[in-house]
Design a protein around this motif. Structure first.
Motif, PDB file in Angstrom:
ATOM      1  N   GLY A   1       0.832  -1.202   0.000  1.00  0.00           N
ATOM      2  CA  GLY A   1       0.000   0.000   0.000  1.00  0.00           C
ATOM      3  C   GLY A   1       0.865   1.249   0.000  1.00  0.00           C
TER       4      GLY A   1
ATOM      5  N   ILE B   1       1.736   3.949   2.254  1.00  0.00           N
ATOM      6  CA  ILE B   1       2.795   4.298   3.214  1.00  0.00           C
ATOM      7  C   ILE B   1       3.740   3.113   3.415  1.00  0.00           C
ATOM      8  CG2 ILE B   1       3.319   5.297   5.468  1.00  0.00           C
ATOM      9  CD1 ILE B   1       0.434   6.283   5.594  1.00  0.00           C
TER      10      ILE B   1
ATOM     11  N   ASP C   1       1.140  -8.919   2.694  1.00  0.00           N
ATOM     12  CA  ASP C   1       0.070  -8.058   2.188  1.00  0.00           C
ATOM     13  C   ASP C   1      -0.967  -8.923   1.481  1.00  0.00           C
ATOM     14  OD1 ASP C   1       0.015  -4.713   1.316  1.00  0.00           O
ATOM     15  OD2 ASP C   1      -1.429  -6.118   0.434  1.00  0.00           O
TER      16      ASP C   1
ATOM     17  N   SER D   1      -3.336 -12.605   4.372  1.00  0.00           N
ATOM     18  CA  SER D   1      -4.043 -11.645   5.227  1.00  0.00           C
ATOM     19  C   SER D   1      -3.524 -11.688   6.663  1.00  0.00           C
ATOM     20  CB  SER D   1      -5.540 -11.972   5.221  1.00  0.00           C
ATOM     21  OG  SER D   1      -6.189 -11.195   6.184  1.00  0.00           O
ATOM     22  N   ILE D   2      -3.462 -10.524   7.273  1.00  0.00           N
ATOM     23  CA  ILE D   2      -3.086 -10.475   8.695  1.00  0.00           C
ATOM     24  C   ILE D   2      -4.165 -11.115   9.567  1.00  0.00           C
ATOM     25  CG2 ILE D   2      -1.558  -8.464   8.497  1.00  0.00           C
ATOM     26  CD1 ILE D   2      -3.890  -6.780   9.712  1.00  0.00           C
TER      27      ILE D   2
ATOM     28  N   PHE E   1       1.164  -1.825   9.083  1.00  0.00           N
ATOM     29  CA  PHE E   1       0.474  -0.818   8.261  1.00  0.00           C
ATOM     30  C   PHE E   1      -0.837  -1.365   7.699  1.00  0.00           C
ATOM     31  CE2 PHE E   1       4.955   0.408   7.703  1.00  0.00           C
ATOM     32  CZ  PHE E   1       4.896   1.787   7.786  1.00  0.00           C
TER      33      PHE E   1
ATOM     34  N   SER F   1      -8.337   1.434   4.746  1.00  0.00           N
ATOM     35  CA  SER F   1      -7.930   2.777   5.153  1.00  0.00           C
ATOM     36  C   SER F   1      -8.798   3.914   4.627  1.00  0.00           C
ATOM     37  CB  SER F   1      -6.482   3.011   4.703  1.00  0.00           C
ATOM     38  OG  SER F   1      -6.431   3.098   3.292  1.00  0.00           O
TER      39      SER F   1
ATOM     40  N   SER G   1      -0.980   3.963  13.559  1.00  0.00           N
ATOM     41  CA  SER G   1      -2.339   4.447  13.768  1.00  0.00           C
ATOM     42  C   SER G   1      -2.499   5.829  13.118  1.00  0.00           C
ATOM     43  CB  SER G   1      -2.647   4.497  15.269  1.00  0.00           C
ATOM     44  OG  SER G   1      -3.998   4.826  15.471  1.00  0.00           O
TER      45      SER G   1
ATOM     46  N   TYR H   1     -14.132   3.669  10.179  1.00  0.00           N
ATOM     47  CA  TYR H   1     -12.674   3.526  10.003  1.00  0.00           C
ATOM     48  C   TYR H   1     -11.938   3.938  11.267  1.00  0.00           C
ATOM     49  CZ  TYR H   1      -7.931   5.076   8.829  1.00  0.00           C
ATOM     50  OH  TYR H   1      -6.573   5.295   8.850  1.00  0.00           O
TER      51      TYR H   1
ATOM     52  N   LYS I   1      -9.656   1.746  13.996  1.00  0.00           N
ATOM     53  CA  LYS I   1      -8.248   2.047  14.299  1.00  0.00           C
ATOM     54  C   LYS I   1      -8.061   2.296  15.798  1.00  0.00           C
ATOM     55  CE  LYS I   1      -5.212   2.496  11.786  1.00  0.00           C
ATOM     56  NZ  LYS I   1      -4.245   1.486  11.260  1.00  0.00           N
TER      57      LYS I   1
ATOM     58  N   ASN J   1      -1.141  11.825   5.208  1.00  0.00           N
ATOM     59  CA  ASN J   1       0.088  11.713   4.416  1.00  0.00           C
ATOM     60  C   ASN J   1      -0.190  12.001   2.950  1.00  0.00           C
ATOM     61  OD1 ASN J   1       2.205   9.107   5.790  1.00  0.00           O
ATOM     62  ND2 ASN J   1       0.845  10.471   6.879  1.00  0.00           N
TER      63      ASN J   1
HETATM   64  N1  LIG Z   1      -2.811   7.526   4.399  1.00  0.00           N
HETATM   65  C1  LIG Z   1      -2.778   8.325   5.458  1.00  0.00           C
HETATM   66  O1  LIG Z   1      -2.836   9.553   5.313  1.00  0.00           O
HETATM   67  C2  LIG Z   1      -2.612   7.747   6.838  1.00  0.00           C
HETATM   68  C3  LIG Z   1      -2.399   8.624   7.918  1.00  0.00           C
HETATM   69  C4  LIG Z   1      -2.196   8.087   9.185  1.00  0.00           C
HETATM   70  C5  LIG Z   1      -2.230   6.722   9.361  1.00  0.00           C
HETATM   71  N2  LIG Z   1      -2.463   5.902   8.312  1.00  0.00           N
HETATM   72  C6  LIG Z   1      -2.431   4.442   8.549  1.00  0.00           C
HETATM   73  O2  LIG Z   1      -1.305   3.939   7.854  1.00  0.00           O
HETATM   74  C7  LIG Z   1      -1.560   2.620   7.396  1.00  0.00           C
HETATM   75  C8  LIG Z   1      -1.303   2.544   5.909  1.00  0.00           C
HETATM   76  O3  LIG Z   1      -2.151   3.470   5.234  1.00  0.00           O
HETATM   77  P1  LIG Z   1      -2.109   3.603   3.654  1.00  0.00           P
HETATM   78  O4  LIG Z   1      -2.642   4.936   3.312  1.00  0.00           O
HETATM   79  O5  LIG Z   1      -0.783   3.181   3.156  1.00  0.00           O
HETATM   80  O6  LIG Z   1      -3.197   2.493   3.244  1.00  0.00           O
HETATM   81  P2  LIG Z   1      -3.454   1.787   1.845  1.00  0.00           P
HETATM   82  O7  LIG Z   1      -4.932   1.568   1.781  1.00  0.00           O
HETATM   83  O8  LIG Z   1      -2.781   2.510   0.746  1.00  0.00           O
HETATM   84  O9  LIG Z   1      -2.720   0.380   1.995  1.00  0.00           O
HETATM   85  C9  LIG Z   1      -3.180  -0.635   2.833  1.00  0.00           C
HETATM   86  C10 LIG Z   1      -2.441  -1.906   2.474  1.00  0.00           C
HETATM   87  O10 LIG Z   1      -2.886  -2.921   3.390  1.00  0.00           O
HETATM   88  C11 LIG Z   1      -3.158  -4.097   2.640  1.00  0.00           C
HETATM   89  N3  LIG Z   1      -4.175  -4.873   3.353  1.00  0.00           N
HETATM   90  C12 LIG Z   1      -5.480  -4.577   3.534  1.00  0.00           C
HETATM   91  N4  LIG Z   1      -6.085  -5.542   4.234  1.00  0.00           N
HETATM   92  C13 LIG Z   1      -5.114  -6.467   4.526  1.00  0.00           C
HETATM   93  C14 LIG Z   1      -5.102  -7.685   5.248  1.00  0.00           C
HETATM   94  N5  LIG Z   1      -6.207  -8.183   5.806  1.00  0.00           N
HETATM   95  N6  LIG Z   1      -3.939  -8.354   5.372  1.00  0.00           N
HETATM   96  C15 LIG Z   1      -2.803  -7.887   4.799  1.00  0.00           C
HETATM   97  N7  LIG Z   1      -2.764  -6.748   4.089  1.00  0.00           N
HETATM   98  C16 LIG Z   1      -3.901  -6.042   3.965  1.00  0.00           C
HETATM   99  C17 LIG Z   1      -3.636  -3.608   1.278  1.00  0.00           C
HETATM  100  O11 LIG Z   1      -3.517  -4.615   0.282  1.00  0.00           O
HETATM  101  C18 LIG Z   1      -2.722  -2.417   1.060  1.00  0.00           C
HETATM  102  O12 LIG Z   1      -1.526  -2.832   0.444  1.00  0.00           O
HETATM  103  C19 LIG Z   1      -3.002   2.309   7.779  1.00  0.00           C
HETATM  104  O13 LIG Z   1      -2.985   1.540   8.952  1.00  0.00           O
HETATM  105  C20 LIG Z   1      -3.633   3.673   8.033  1.00  0.00           C
HETATM  106  O14 LIG Z   1      -4.641   3.582   8.988  1.00  0.00           O
HETATM  107  C21 LIG Z   1      -2.653   6.379   7.043  1.00  0.00           C
END
Ligand SMILES: NC(=O)c1ccc[n+]([C@@H]2O[C@H](COP(=O)([O-])OP(=O)(O)OC[C@H]3O[C@@H](n4cnc5c(N)ncnc54)[C@H](O)[C@@H]3O)[C@@H](O)[C@H]2O)c1
Length: 337
Positions: free
Chosen positions: A10, A12, A33, A59-60, A81, A85, A124, A153, A157, A183
């Motif tokens: 994903g 981040i 992932d 899957s986690i 991560f 999301s 988080s 959501y 979290k 982000n």
């Molecule tokens: N994007 C932001 O602005 C932001 C800000 C603060 C915190 N976060 C947190 O950071 C983390 C990453 O966010 P992101 O924007 O990269 O999310 P994203 O949606 O881009 O990526 C999520 C990834 O998790 C994988 N995934 C989903 N369900 C899964 C499962 N059951 N098992 C394994 N993999 C699984 C997806 O395939 C994907 O690759 C999240 O926990 C989110 O809550 C995001």
């Protein structure tokens, strides 16, 4: 050091993998992932031939798979991560958010306890604090605020955060949590505000802005988030929560206008749409704790971060087209069966 990075395909997560393997070439990283719609193996092309990197599809929430992986790999550190999301999707279907974000976290915590990992880090979000009023710019999120969530959501979290802290208190699991603001940067799925607007503006499509676009978000360039997690897993105090944000608040409409200006597109593309249900008004992080304790400071200001981000999307139209056309699903099947 061997690190499990979940959700590394994903946005981040993949930036974190590049950051860590760039900074610590001797570390080993295993990415777990599930490759949901948001996961993209192409985002990891730059490390797929690195001998210290391994990708595992799964899957986690798959307890058996997670247990076997931990038994085989003997991780020192886990950085979680993986999550559903997207707030809008959680409004449509909350249950997958509970399955992944809560039960998935529980599986990882259980395995981390069983196999005695040295650090479990939960990624988080500032959304666990709910929101702040628009007319009180003096208020900021601090780590000691109660969790007051707005969307399924953020509720999922927050539940994961509480579970993580419970594993520390009850079982002595060495955990840390980071709660970061919004982000932006390369590889972000084009359903989120900044890439959505860049991609649509490029195609001269209408830019849907919720309500009047006055909601305020605190934007951080993704590498600065990665740097914060790096510092926390190495030097953060066990059992602690660290807020991460760069005092960079912008109204959504200001962000959209910045993108239009940089792409030289007209503001007539902006289309105001019905507001999101329960839409949080303002997020604003107080990062004093991570700054004072660990010396973390953001390095990328909004203007240069946006320039880099927009350029990345202009240079990587293939990455976007594959997502949009659904070809990516075929790519994934071809590579991993
Ligand atoms: N994007 C932001 O602005 C932001 C800000 C603060 C915190 N976060 C947190 O950071 C983390 C990453 O966010 P992101 O924007 O990269 O999310 P994203 O949606 O881009 O990526 C999520 C990834 O998790 C994988 N995934 C989903 N369900 C899964 C499962 N059951 N098992 C394994 N993999 C699984 C997806 O395939 C994907 O690759 C999240 O926990 C989110 O809550 C995001």
């Amino acid at each position: 050091m061997k690190i499990l990075v979940t959700g590394g395909a994903g946005f981040i997560g993949c930036n974190f993998i590049y950051y860590m393997l760039g900074r610590y070439p001797d570390y080993e990283i295993v990415c777990l992932d599930a490759l949901t719609y948001a996961g993209n193996l192409k985002s990891l092309d730059g490390v797929k031939n690195n001998k210290n990197f391994k990708f595992v599809k799964g899957s986690i929430s798959d307890k058996e798979l997670v247990d076997t992986l931990f038994a085989e790999e003997k991780f020192d550190v886990v950085v979680n991560f993986a999550a559903e999301s997207h707030v809008d999707r959680s409004i449509e279907n909350p249950f997958i958010f509970l399955e992944t974000n809560v039960m998935g976290t529980a599986c990882l915590l259980e395995a981390s306890k069983k196999y005695s990992v040295k650090r479990y880090h939960q990624v988080s979000t500032d959304e666990v604090y709910g929101d702040l009023p628009l007319d009180r710019p003096d208020l900021f999120f601090t780590e000691d605020l109660p969790l007051t969530t707005s969307s399924p959501y953020s509720a999922s979290k927050a539940s994961a955060d509480l579970l993580t802290l419970a594993f520390h208190r009850t079982y002595g699991l060495p955990v840390t949590i980071s709660r970061c603001s919004n982000n932006y940067g390369p590889y972000q799925f084009p359903e989120k505000l900044i890439p959505l607007m860049i991609v649509r503006a490029q195609e001269n499509e209408a830019l849907p802005v919720y309500g009047e676009g006055l909601n305020v978000r605190d934007w951080l360039y993704v590498d600065d988030h990665c740097k914060a997690i790096d510092m926390i897993i190495h030097n953060g105090r066990v059992g602690e929560v660290y807020n991460v944000g760069g005092h960079n608040e912008r109204q959504n409409i200001q962000v959209v206008r910045t993108i239009l200006r940089q792409l030289d597109k007209p503001e007539t593309l902006i289309s105001y749409v019905k507001d999101r249900a329960g839409h949080d008004l303002r997020y604003a992080i107080d990062p004093s704790k991570i700054s004072n304790e660990l010396g973390w400071e953001p390095e990328t200001d909004f203007d240069s971060g946006m320039k880099k981000t927009i350029q990345w999307y202009l240079d990587n139209t293939e990455w976007i087209e594959e997502i949009k056309s659904g070809e990516y699903a075929e790519y994934s099947r071809r590579i991993y069966g």
